[in-house]
Design an enzyme around this catalytic site. Structure first.
Site, PDB file in Angstrom:
ATOM      1  CE1 TYR A 180      -3.720   2.410   0.383  1.00 47.11           C
ATOM      2  CE2 TYR A 180      -2.661   3.135   2.416  1.00 47.11           C
ATOM      3  CZ  TYR A 180      -3.618   3.315   1.430  1.00 47.11           C
ATOM      4  OH  TYR A 180      -4.468   4.388   1.496  1.00 47.11           O
ATOM      5  CB  THR A 182       1.223   4.497   4.164  1.00 50.62           C
ATOM      6  OG1 THR A 182       0.538   3.274   4.487  1.00 50.62           O
ATOM      7  CG2 THR A 182       0.207   5.565   3.806  1.00 50.62           C
ATOM      8  CE  LYS A 183       0.873  -1.250   5.393  1.00 49.36           C
ATOM      9  NZ  LYS A 183      -0.213  -0.272   5.244  1.00 49.36           N
ATOM     10  CG  ASN A 184       8.642   0.377   5.872  1.00 43.40           C
ATOM     11  OD1 ASN A 184       7.871   1.294   6.156  1.00 43.40           O
ATOM     12  ND2 ASN A 184       9.400  -0.210   6.783  1.00 43.40           N
TER      13      ASN A 184
END
Length: 373
Positions: A180, A182-184
């Site tokens: 997604y 916002t993920k790393n």
């Protein structure tokens, strides 16, 4: 101390550069808009990174958990034990299988599932356990595995995490990751399932997309889903994978700035991090204790919004959300999770932020603390 910002500081903007733009353009020109060679390459590279036999790319982290549970034959009449401190998708996928979520309370320090509370929750209907690695801190897997039940890990926050020196992905029956925005490892959307079980991998392959033959001839071997990852998103993820180490270094520096800048503030405590593990540093989350901080978490969030600092909440207890509260009215109280739901606050963190951005956030928190404490 710095003055209030002139512009809003985003909570977790993706760190996207010209390399990702070029990769998308190249993919569009290639003619592969759906699943193709880039998705296959992403699976291959991540299997190497996660030190696991199989990685399957799917349309979301939610799809990853859902397909993993189905591959383990979770269905109507079954129960799956999970954490209440998570995004609702973790519990929703249990419902989508026709099973019942059973919520276990969490530990005070890191808000991960409290494995010591699991044994009384296990019944003859318990089919699996779905623990969550909150904020990037691995949960305590050894006592969970010791129960002898199938385990699907929600590792949406934990791609780079290690549990007692071992990478997540090959420790349980299946591990679900998220791509997604916002993920790393941010592709915008998407998910991954890692497993060493060939039977689980084969079942997921047959479910994520109708199995095809040559040309226009095809066959369907199971009632599957449209859960494949497009090459456009895989192209972004491949570039992000090349930047993973650099981005981790930036987030580590931001964690250190927060640790130092907030250390002397009464009533504001970061979630615990276990030195035996590698934390993925996905979220810098604190708990706001009103008695020491002088005001509630909600008051701090409002004040920080006025300071032009964006924050988020990870998470509100799932079992107290309307759907689950009304569907399972006999759900027993989970005091640690319910208390934490009023206290947790996640602060801005992203490789897209500069060190000065983080210092702005710290100074804003300190000003709010000085006004409220």
């Amino acid at each position: 101390m710095r003055t209030r910002r002139d512009t809003q500081l985003g909570f977790q903007p993706p760190a996207i550069g010209e390399e990702e733009v070029a990769a998308v353009a190249e993919t569009l020109r290639s003619g592969w808009l759906t699943t193709g060679p880039r998705a296959a390459l992403l699976e291959e590279r991540l299997a190497g990174y996660l030190e696991t036999e199989h990685v399957l790319a799917v349309s979301s982290g939610t799809a990853a958990m859902h397909l993993a549970l189905l591959a383990l034959d979770v269905g109507p009449g079954d129960e799956v034990i999970t954490s209440p401190i998570t995004w609702p998708a973790t519990a929703n996928v249990i419902e989508h299988c026709g099973a019942t979520p059973v919520f276990c309370d969490v530990r005070e320090g890191d808000l991960n599932l409290d494995a010591a509370l699991l044994p009384p929750l296990v019944t003859g209907r318990t089919k699996a356990i779905l623990p969550v690695h909150l904020a990037g801190q691995p949960c305590d897997l050894d006592p969970i595995h010791a129960l002898g039940l199938p385990v699907v890990e929600d590792a949406a926050h934990a791609l780079e995490s290690r549990y007692r020196g071992r990478k997540l992905g090959a420790l349980s029956d299946a591990t679900a990751f998220s791509l997604y925005a916002t993920k790393n490892l941010a592709a915008g959307e998407g998910g991954l399932i890692a497993t060493n079980r060939v039977d689980v991998a084969d079942r997921i392959r047959s479910m994520r997309l109708t199995r095809r033959g040559d040309g226009s001839l095809y066959d369907q071997v199971t009632a599957g889903f449209k859960a494949n990852l497009s090459d456009v998103l895989a192209a972004i993820a491949l570039v992000q994978l090349d930047k993973l180490e650099l981005h981790a270094e930036i987030r580590a520096r931001q964690f250190a700035l927060y640790d130092e800048g907030l250390a002397d503030l009464d009533g504001i405590t970061p979630l615990a991090r276990d030195a035996r593990d590698t934390h993925a540093m996905h979220l810098y989350a604190v708990r706001i204790y009103a008695e020491g901080a002088g005001a509630t978490r909600d008051a701090y969030q409002r004040e920080l919004r006025d300071e032009r600092i964006s924050t988020s909440i990870h998470f509100l207890p799932v079992h107290r959300l309307t759907w689950f509260r009304e569907r399972y009215p006999a759900q027993p109280p989970l005091p640690v999770a319910e208390r934490a739901g009023h206290e947790v606050l996640s602060l801005p963190l992203s490789p897209a932020h500069s060190d000065d951005d983080i210092r702005d956030a710290i100074d804003a928190i300190r000003r709010v603390h000085a006004r409220l404490a």
